[in-house]
Design a protein around this motif. Structure first.
Motif, PDB file in Angstrom:
ATOM      1  N   VAL A   1     -50.327 114.205  56.715  1.00  0.00           N
ATOM      2  CA  VAL A   1     -51.268 113.929  55.624  1.00  0.00           C
ATOM      3  C   VAL A   1     -52.214 115.097  55.386  1.00  0.00           C
ATOM      4  O   VAL A   1     -52.472 115.491  54.246  1.00  0.00           O
ATOM      5  N   THR A   2     -52.742 115.678  56.463  1.00  0.00           N
ATOM      6  CA  THR A   2     -53.749 116.730  56.299  1.00  0.00           C
ATOM      7  C   THR A   2     -53.172 118.028  55.757  1.00  0.00           C
ATOM      8  O   THR A   2     -53.913 118.872  55.245  1.00  0.00           O
ATOM      9  N   LYS A   3     -51.873 118.217  55.847  1.00  0.00           N
ATOM     10  CA  LYS A   3     -51.249 119.437  55.322  1.00  0.00           C
ATOM     11  C   LYS A   3     -50.921 119.332  53.841  1.00  0.00           C
ATOM     12  O   LYS A   3     -50.487 120.300  53.232  1.00  0.00           O
ATOM     13  N   ALA A   4     -51.116 118.164  53.277  1.00  0.00           N
ATOM     14  CA  ALA A   4     -50.734 117.952  51.882  1.00  0.00           C
ATOM     15  C   ALA A   4     -51.687 118.689  50.938  1.00  0.00           C
ATOM     16  O   ALA A   4     -52.901 118.704  51.158  1.00  0.00           O
ATOM     17  N   PRO A   5     -51.182 119.328  49.870  1.00  0.00           N
ATOM     18  CA  PRO A   5     -52.046 119.913  48.841  1.00  0.00           C
ATOM     19  C   PRO A   5     -52.938 118.827  48.230  1.00  0.00           C
ATOM     20  O   PRO A   5     -52.555 117.650  48.190  1.00  0.00           O
ATOM     21  N   LYS A   6     -54.094 119.209  47.729  1.00  0.00           N
ATOM     22  CA  LYS A   6     -55.081 118.243  47.260  1.00  0.00           C
ATOM     23  C   LYS A   6     -54.508 117.272  46.231  1.00  0.00           C
ATOM     24  O   LYS A   6     -54.765 116.076  46.272  1.00  0.00           O
ATOM     25  N   LYS A   7     -53.693 117.790  45.290  1.00  0.00           N
ATOM     26  CA  LYS A   7     -53.175 116.917  44.230  1.00  0.00           C
ATOM     27  C   LYS A   7     -52.134 115.937  44.754  1.00  0.00           C
ATOM     28  O   LYS A   7     -51.807 114.958  44.069  1.00  0.00           O
ATOM     29  N   PHE A   8     -51.617 116.195  45.954  1.00  0.00           N
ATOM     30  CA  PHE A   8     -50.614 115.302  46.527  1.00  0.00           C
ATOM     31  C   PHE A   8     -51.183 114.404  47.616  1.00  0.00           C
ATOM     32  O   PHE A   8     -50.436 113.685  48.281  1.00  0.00           O
ATOM     33  N   VAL A   9     -52.494 114.462  47.813  1.00  0.00           N
ATOM     34  CA  VAL A   9     -53.110 113.698  48.898  1.00  0.00           C
ATOM     35  C   VAL A   9     -52.856 112.201  48.725  1.00  0.00           C
ATOM     36  O   VAL A   9     -52.442 111.515  49.662  1.00  0.00           O
ATOM     37  N   THR A  10     -53.118 111.676  47.521  1.00  0.00           N
ATOM     38  CA  THR A  10     -52.970 110.232  47.308  1.00  0.00           C
ATOM     39  C   THR A  10     -51.538 109.758  47.550  1.00  0.00           C
ATOM     40  O   THR A  10     -51.327 108.816  48.329  1.00  0.00           O
ATOM     41  N   PRO A  11     -50.525 110.368  46.902  1.00  0.00           N
ATOM     42  CA  PRO A  11     -49.164 109.878  47.166  1.00  0.00           C
ATOM     43  C   PRO A  11     -48.733 110.035  48.612  1.00  0.00           C
ATOM     44  O   PRO A  11     -47.996 109.192  49.132  1.00  0.00           O
ATOM     45  N   ILE A  12     -49.210 111.097  49.290  1.00  0.00           N
ATOM     46  CA  ILE A  12     -48.834 111.288  50.696  1.00  0.00           C
ATOM     47  C   ILE A  12     -49.461 110.194  51.559  1.00  0.00           C
ATOM     48  O   ILE A  12     -48.815 109.641  52.461  1.00  0.00           O
ATOM     49  N   VAL A  13     -50.721 109.847  51.287  1.00  0.00           N
ATOM     50  CA  VAL A  13     -51.381 108.780  52.047  1.00  0.00           C
ATOM     51  C   VAL A  13     -50.661 107.455  51.844  1.00  0.00           C
ATOM     52  O   VAL A  13     -50.408 106.712  52.805  1.00  0.00           O
ATOM     53  N   VAL A  14     -50.311 107.144  50.590  1.00  0.00           N
ATOM     54  CA  VAL A  14     -49.600 105.889  50.317  1.00  0.00           C
ATOM     55  C   VAL A  14     -48.227 105.909  50.985  1.00  0.00           C
ATOM     56  O   VAL A  14     -47.819 104.916  51.612  1.00  0.00           O
ATOM     57  N   LEU A  15     -47.521 107.039  50.867  1.00  0.00           N
ATOM     58  CA  LEU A  15     -46.187 107.146  51.467  1.00  0.00           C
ATOM     59  C   LEU A  15     -46.241 106.973  52.974  1.00  0.00           C
ATOM     60  O   LEU A  15     -45.427 106.245  53.558  1.00  0.00           O
TER      61      LEU A  15
ATOM     62  N   ILE B   1     -60.848 108.885  56.050  1.00  0.00           N
ATOM     63  CA  ILE B   1     -61.310 110.165  56.593  1.00  0.00           C
ATOM     64  C   ILE B   1     -60.719 111.339  55.804  1.00  0.00           C
ATOM     65  O   ILE B   1     -61.408 112.316  55.502  1.00  0.00           O
ATOM     66  N   ILE B   2     -59.448 111.235  55.464  1.00  0.00           N
ATOM     67  CA  ILE B   2     -58.783 112.306  54.702  1.00  0.00           C
ATOM     68  C   ILE B   2     -59.452 112.486  53.342  1.00  0.00           C
ATOM     69  O   ILE B   2     -59.751 113.607  52.914  1.00  0.00           O
ATOM     70  N   PHE B   3     -59.688 111.387  52.634  1.00  0.00           N
ATOM     71  CA  PHE B   3     -60.337 111.467  51.315  1.00  0.00           C
ATOM     72  C   PHE B   3     -61.737 112.050  51.443  1.00  0.00           C
ATOM     73  O   PHE B   3     -62.166 112.857  50.612  1.00  0.00           O
ATOM     74  N   LEU B   4     -62.453 111.648  52.472  1.00  0.00           N
ATOM     75  CA  LEU B   4     -63.802 112.177  52.678  1.00  0.00           C
ATOM     76  C   LEU B   4     -63.747 113.678  52.935  1.00  0.00           C
ATOM     77  O   LEU B   4     -64.595 114.436  52.448  1.00  0.00           O
ATOM     78  N   GLY B   5     -62.726 114.131  53.678  1.00  0.00           N
ATOM     79  CA  GLY B   5     -62.562 115.556  53.940  1.00  0.00           C
ATOM     80  C   GLY B   5     -62.283 116.348  52.680  1.00  0.00           C
ATOM     81  O   GLY B   5     -62.637 117.524  52.583  1.00  0.00           O
ATOM     82  N   PHE B   6     -61.680 115.713  51.669  1.00  0.00           N
ATOM     83  CA  PHE B   6     -61.416 116.359  50.382  1.00  0.00           C
ATOM     84  C   PHE B   6     -62.538 116.072  49.370  1.00  0.00           C
ATOM     85  O   PHE B   6     -62.364 116.284  48.172  1.00  0.00           O
TER      86      PHE B   6
END
Length: 512
Positions: free
Chosen positions: A123-137, A159-164
């Motif tokens: 999850v943390t390696k995902a580009p910002k625009k792909f954060v949401t789909p990666i978290v759901v996936l 935590i991931i969203f807060l980091g972004f």
């Protein structure tokens, strides 16, 4: 923080929560249902209730006109059956062994830290625009490891969203939507597949003692459904939930660490290599035309490979879990491996108790022929109102969503519903595998708004980290859009799939 206003739907769900909390424990529900079966079987026996139908003769294997009458559990033979078969009913219950075997491997992978590190790293390696789909996936994929997604990924999503610098409740919602809303979807087989297929097999035996539902029999549909859930979860999070939440202003500084250490990265590398080696080893036993795990004539569907899916699932989790543990020092010797296996089964104690009582209910229900009588009578009624095929399956989906608000455990619900609906739909020409898919769509869709779901209080506790005022209503109001859209979209998708006649799994048929 902008707070969502309580709607009529939320007030209704809060009412359901209040009343639902007064329901007894699922174990008690099974005891009550068992007592009802005992009483009803004797009443129908006295009245001489029976049915005739076209079915498979278990001795000849031919389709014949069969006549079945109610069998009482209060006559001497019935009483003897109840007392003498308690242990057999429990130990022979199809769902028991596969889930416990799978958990031996999953538990080691989870408790060694491998699954948590893998999720965090992905999850943390995902580009910002792909954060949401990666978290759901990752939420959807976490269902391979049973409940680990609720414990690890839901708080990690926040935590991931807060980091972004995004609203943490939006990340929590996205992860929860994937874990619970997409509970049955996955790219891989999970512990839920053998559990439900085992219950479905038991139910199918009411009409056809030779019918087998394999853990892989919903895989095609669930594989494709994964992408549907990811798309829905992403759109709802980015277009509806996060804009309504507004900008997050924390009450206090919140520490968030979503970095995988160098030691953990090394552990992940070697663990992932071990998975690759394991898969290659299995492939060498399966892919060649004369592979030792192929069946007669080189068949894959009816083969030792299909029969050993659960053991392979255990190995695919156990081996990287052990490798990761040795590299990161969470496992130091063989005693630690045995300890992690044992601790993983300790977490299944509630499931084992539930299965004991569910097994008695299913066995007695089958013995009395109540399932056959209800199935035939129900099929006759449905035929009389001309409800069949896709509309019939849609009806089951919505019945399941309602029941899910009161009985959250999917295995408990299906153990109650399967003996009624599986043989009933078989009488209507619908294969048990398809009935199981309809159930899974309905069950998953309302998980995220059911306060009685075992992990719902945990999600509320996570939400309160980002605002003391956040409670049950907050979580339900956040998750309601996901639930409604997933239910409608997934149902439409299932109907299209069914109408097109696409198999729901390898070697399956839509019709019985």
């Amino acid at each position: 923080m902008n707070r969502l206003k309580k709607t009529k739907s939320i007030r209704l769900l809060n009412f359901i929560e209040e009343k639902g909390n007064k329901l007894p424990d699922p174990v008690t529900i099974f005891i009550i249902f068992t007592l009802l079966v005992i009483g009803i079987s004797h009443v129908l026996y006295i009245l001489g209730i029976g049915v005739s139908f076209e079915g498979v003769n278990n001795e000849s294997g031919q389709i014949e006109t069969l006549t079945v009458k109610s069998v009482s559990l209060l006559v001497p033979e019935g009483i003897a059956y109840m007392f003498s078969n308690v242990v057999k009913n429990f130990t022979s219950f199809v769902a028991l062994g596969p889930v416990l075997v799978a958990m031996l491997g999953v538990g080691v992978a989870e408790k060694s830290g491998y699954i948590s590190a893998l999720m965090t790293n992905t999850v943390t390696k995902a580009p910002k625009k792909f954060v949401t789909p990666i978290v759901v996936l990752m939420g959807v994929l976490s269902n391979v490891a049973a409940s680990v997604g609720y414990v690890v990924l839901v708080p990690l999503g926040a935590i991931i969203f807060l980091g972004f610098k995004r609203h943490p409740l939006a990340g929590l919602s996205a992860a929860f939507a994937g874990v619970a809303g997409g509970y049955s979807a996955n790219l891989f087989l999970g512990t839920n597949d053998p559990l439900l297929s085992g219950i479905t097999t038991e139910a199918a035996h009411i009409l056809d003692a030779g019918y087998i539902v394999n853990p892989t029999d919903n895989w095609f549909f669930m594989f494709v459904s994964t992408f549907l859930i990811v798309i829905i979860g992403t759109l709802v999070t980015d277009k509806l939930i996060e804009p309504k939440l507004g900008k997050y202003i924390p009450d206090q500084a919140i520490e968030h660490q979503n970095v995988v250490s160098s030691v953990e990265k090394k552990g992940l590398l070697w663990a992932n290599i071990s998975i690759l080696v394991t898969i290659i080893a299995i492939a060498l036993l399966v892919l060649p035309e004369n592979g030792v795990l192929r069946g007669e004539g080189g068949s894959l569907i009816q083969s030792p490979f299909m029969s050993s899916i659960i053991f392979m699932m255990m190995l695919i989790f156990l081996i990287p879990g052990v490798v990761y543990g040795f590299v990161t020092k969470t496992i130091k010797n063989d005693k630690d491996i045995a300890r992690l296996m044992a601790s993983s089964l300790e977490t299944m104690s509630g499931f084992i108790v539930l299965i004991f009582f569910a097994a008695q209910f299913v066995a007695l229900f089958n013995y009395t022929n109540l399932g056959t009588i209800i199935a035939v009578k129900g099929a006759d009624f449905l035929q009389s109102i001309h409800l069949e095929g896709a509309p019939l399956l849609v009806a089951l989906i919505f019945i399941t969503t309602i029941i899910n608000l009161f009985i959250a455990a999917d295995s408990a619900k299906w153990a109650i519903m399967a003996p009624v609906f599986v043989p009933m739909f078989m009488q209507m020409g619908i294969a048990p595998e398809v009935t199981q898919v309809a159930y899974r769509v309905g069950d998953s869709s309302t998980n995220i708004i059911s306060p009685l779901m075992p992990f719902f209080p945990l999600v509320v506790a996570f939400a309160q980290r980002y605002g003391k005022e956040n409670g049950v209503g907050t979580v339900i109001s956040l998750m309601l859009p996901y639930s409604i859209i997933i239910l409608i979209s997934w149902t439409i998708f299932f109907v299209i799939w069914y109408v097109l006649g696409i198999p729901v799994g390898p070697g399956t048929n839509l019709n019985y």
